[in-house]
Design a protein around this motif. Sequence first.
Motif, PDB file in Angstrom:
ATOM      1  N   ARG A  14       2.289  -9.663  -0.071  1.00  0.00           N
ATOM      2  CA  ARG A  14       0.965 -10.012  -0.592  1.00  0.00           C
ATOM      3  C   ARG A  14       0.004  -8.823  -0.478  1.00  0.00           C
ATOM      4  N   ILE A  15       0.559  -7.645  -0.664  1.00  0.00           N
ATOM      5  CA  ILE A  15      -0.234  -6.440  -0.467  1.00  0.00           C
ATOM      6  C   ILE A  15      -1.417  -6.356  -1.431  1.00  0.00           C
ATOM      7  N   TYR A  16      -1.213  -6.765  -2.681  1.00  0.00           N
ATOM      8  CA  TYR A  16      -2.305  -6.714  -3.658  1.00  0.00           C
ATOM      9  C   TYR A  16      -3.404  -7.706  -3.290  1.00  0.00           C
ATOM     10  N   GLN A  17      -2.996  -8.890  -2.879  1.00  0.00           N
ATOM     11  CA  GLN A  17      -3.966  -9.917  -2.516  1.00  0.00           C
ATOM     12  C   GLN A  17      -4.777  -9.513  -1.278  1.00  0.00           C
ATOM     13  N   GLU A  18      -4.109  -8.923  -0.294  1.00  0.00           N
ATOM     14  CA  GLU A  18      -4.828  -8.479   0.901  1.00  0.00           C
ATOM     15  C   GLU A  18      -5.803  -7.352   0.569  1.00  0.00           C
ATOM     16  N   LEU A  19      -5.402  -6.475  -0.331  1.00  0.00           N
ATOM     17  CA  LEU A  19      -6.290  -5.379  -0.712  1.00  0.00           C
ATOM     18  C   LEU A  19      -7.539  -5.891  -1.426  1.00  0.00           C
ATOM     19  N   THR A  20      -7.376  -6.866  -2.316  1.00  0.00           N
ATOM     20  CA  THR A  20      -8.553  -7.373  -3.029  1.00  0.00           C
ATOM     21  C   THR A  20      -9.556  -7.992  -2.059  1.00  0.00           C
ATOM     22  N   GLN A  21      -9.055  -8.686  -1.045  1.00  0.00           N
ATOM     23  CA  GLN A  21      -9.948  -9.320  -0.077  1.00  0.00           C
ATOM     24  C   GLN A  21     -10.706  -8.283   0.748  1.00  0.00           C
ATOM     25  N   ASN A  73     -12.239  -2.509 -13.816  1.00  0.00           N
ATOM     26  CA  ASN A  73     -11.374  -1.674 -12.965  1.00  0.00           C
ATOM     27  C   ASN A  73     -11.794  -1.754 -11.491  1.00  0.00           C
ATOM     28  N   LEU A  74     -11.945  -2.976 -11.022  1.00  0.00           N
ATOM     29  CA  LEU A  74     -12.575  -3.224  -9.727  1.00  0.00           C
ATOM     30  C   LEU A  74     -11.834  -2.609  -8.549  1.00  0.00           C
ATOM     31  N   TYR A  75     -10.528  -2.426  -8.673  1.00  0.00           N
ATOM     32  CA  TYR A  75      -9.772  -1.926  -7.519  1.00  0.00           C
ATOM     33  C   TYR A  75      -9.217  -0.527  -7.745  1.00  0.00           C
ATOM     34  N   ASP A  76      -9.956   0.254  -8.501  1.00  0.00           N
ATOM     35  CA  ASP A  76      -9.597   1.665  -8.633  1.00  0.00           C
ATOM     36  C   ASP A  76      -9.941   2.389  -7.336  1.00  0.00           C
ATOM     37  N   PHE A  77      -9.029   3.237  -6.884  1.00  0.00           N
ATOM     38  CA  PHE A  77      -9.274   4.026  -5.675  1.00  0.00           C
ATOM     39  C   PHE A  77      -8.523   5.344  -5.774  1.00  0.00           C
ATOM     40  N   GLU A  78      -8.846   6.262  -4.885  1.00  0.00           N
ATOM     41  CA  GLU A  78      -8.175   7.563  -4.825  1.00  0.00           C
ATOM     42  C   GLU A  78      -7.280   7.605  -3.592  1.00  0.00           C
ATOM     43  N   VAL A  79      -6.049   8.040  -3.768  1.00  0.00           N
ATOM     44  CA  VAL A  79      -5.105   8.146  -2.655  1.00  0.00           C
ATOM     45  C   VAL A  79      -5.315   9.484  -1.948  1.00  0.00           C
ATOM     46  N   VAL A  80      -5.461   9.422  -0.624  1.00  0.00           N
ATOM     47  CA  VAL A  80      -5.758  10.614   0.172  1.00  0.00           C
ATOM     48  C   VAL A  80      -4.650  10.836   1.202  1.00  0.00           C
ATOM     49  N   PRO A  81      -3.836  11.886   1.054  1.00  0.00           N
ATOM     50  CA  PRO A  81      -2.785  12.164   2.036  1.00  0.00           C
ATOM     51  C   PRO A  81      -3.295  13.028   3.195  1.00  0.00           C
ATOM     52  N   TYR A  82      -2.628  12.898   4.332  1.00  0.00           N
ATOM     53  CA  TYR A  82      -2.977  13.675   5.524  1.00  0.00           C
ATOM     54  C   TYR A  82      -1.719  14.325   6.104  1.00  0.00           C
ATOM     55  N   LYS A  83      -1.942  15.423   6.799  1.00  0.00           N
ATOM     56  CA  LYS A  83      -0.878  16.059   7.572  1.00  0.00           C
ATOM     57  C   LYS A  83      -1.466  16.490   8.903  1.00  0.00           C
ATOM     58  N   ASN A  84      -0.854  16.022   9.984  1.00  0.00           N
ATOM     59  CA  ASN A  84      -1.362  16.306  11.333  1.00  0.00           C
ATOM     60  C   ASN A  84      -2.832  15.928  11.466  1.00  0.00           C
ATOM     61  N   TRP A 148       1.357   4.169  -6.926  1.00  0.00           N
ATOM     62  CA  TRP A 148       1.913   3.096  -7.753  1.00  0.00           C
ATOM     63  C   TRP A 148       1.108   1.806  -7.622  1.00  0.00           C
ATOM     64  N   ILE A 149       0.656   1.490  -6.424  1.00  0.00           N
ATOM     65  CA  ILE A 149      -0.181   0.303  -6.237  1.00  0.00           C
ATOM     66  C   ILE A 149      -1.479   0.456  -7.032  1.00  0.00           C
ATOM     67  N   GLN A 150      -2.059   1.646  -6.966  1.00  0.00           N
ATOM     68  CA  GLN A 150      -3.287   1.901  -7.719  1.00  0.00           C
ATOM     69  C   GLN A 150      -3.038   1.799  -9.224  1.00  0.00           C
ATOM     70  N   GLU A 151      -1.915   2.309  -9.693  1.00  0.00           N
ATOM     71  CA  GLU A 151      -1.572   2.207 -11.112  1.00  0.00           C
ATOM     72  C   GLU A 151      -1.408   0.748 -11.541  1.00  0.00           C
ATOM     73  N   ASP A 152      -0.793  -0.056 -10.692  1.00  0.00           N
ATOM     74  CA  ASP A 152      -0.631  -1.480 -11.000  1.00  0.00           C
ATOM     75  C   ASP A 152      -1.984  -2.178 -11.104  1.00  0.00           C
ATOM     76  N   PHE A 153      -2.894  -1.843 -10.201  1.00  0.00           N
ATOM     77  CA  PHE A 153      -4.235  -2.420 -10.259  1.00  0.00           C
ATOM     78  C   PHE A 153      -4.947  -2.034 -11.556  1.00  0.00           C
ATOM     79  N   ASN A 154      -4.803  -0.790 -11.980  1.00  0.00           N
ATOM     80  CA  ASN A 154      -5.573  -0.294 -13.123  1.00  0.00           C
ATOM     81  C   ASN A 154      -4.958  -0.604 -14.480  1.00  0.00           C
ATOM     82  N   TYR A 155      -3.641  -0.800 -14.521  1.00  0.00           N
ATOM     83  CA  TYR A 155      -2.999  -0.909 -15.832  1.00  0.00           C
ATOM     84  C   TYR A 155      -2.054  -2.098 -15.990  1.00  0.00           C
TER      85      TYR A 155
END
Length: 210
Positions: A14-21, A73-84, A148-155
């Motif tokens: 239920r990852i999409y549902q939890e994100l919307t909440q 496009n209510l759940y558009d977001f930017e993915v931010v990667p981290y290292k250390n 991919w989750i962001q793409e599913d939300f947007n398209y």
Amino acid sequence: MPKIVELKIQDNKRIYQELTQNLSPYKGESPGSVLFIVEGTKRKPVIGIRYPGKKLRKRTLKVERANSALWANLYDFEVVPYKNGKELSTQNFTFGELMRDFQENKSNNKKFWAMLEGLYNDNTITKRPPKLPGIDPLLYLLVLKWIWIQEDFNYRFNWQEVESPVRYVLETRTGSRTSKGAGRAKFFAALILLKHYFSFALVKKIIPLY
């Protein structure tokens, strides 16, 4: 500085549902002003999503009704990667860079491909990936998971499918609707072509990626 929220998904199915909440209460904030840490912790972040995204906007309607969708496009977001614990440039994780790295460093590894298939089908990474050159394989998979989750939300999904508490539509700035699109399938198809000996340059012509 953005507000930082540590978000732990409780049920991956239920990852999409939890994100919307969790995201919807911040829809009216300034773009990118809230950073949700979705992989790792606040102290040791691995993946964050910066919200609201640039595609999210309040719609201007001639007539507003009780069932009007006031947001696009209510759940558009930017993915931010981290290292250390340090934020990496998102320019190193564009679809083009991910495709190139896959072709050069990962396309012939059967275990990595099996993990990609599992990720594509159900958003899960159940094993430690093999050690491969290029982008760290685990970071590669985690970045791709959230893109991919962001793409599913947007398209792909509409507001009812993700059980959004706020009604919205998927559309371009000119008002064209984008729902029921390919979502993640477009990029996965590009990976399949790369795996089966098509060159990076040719795949970009066959499947233009934005």
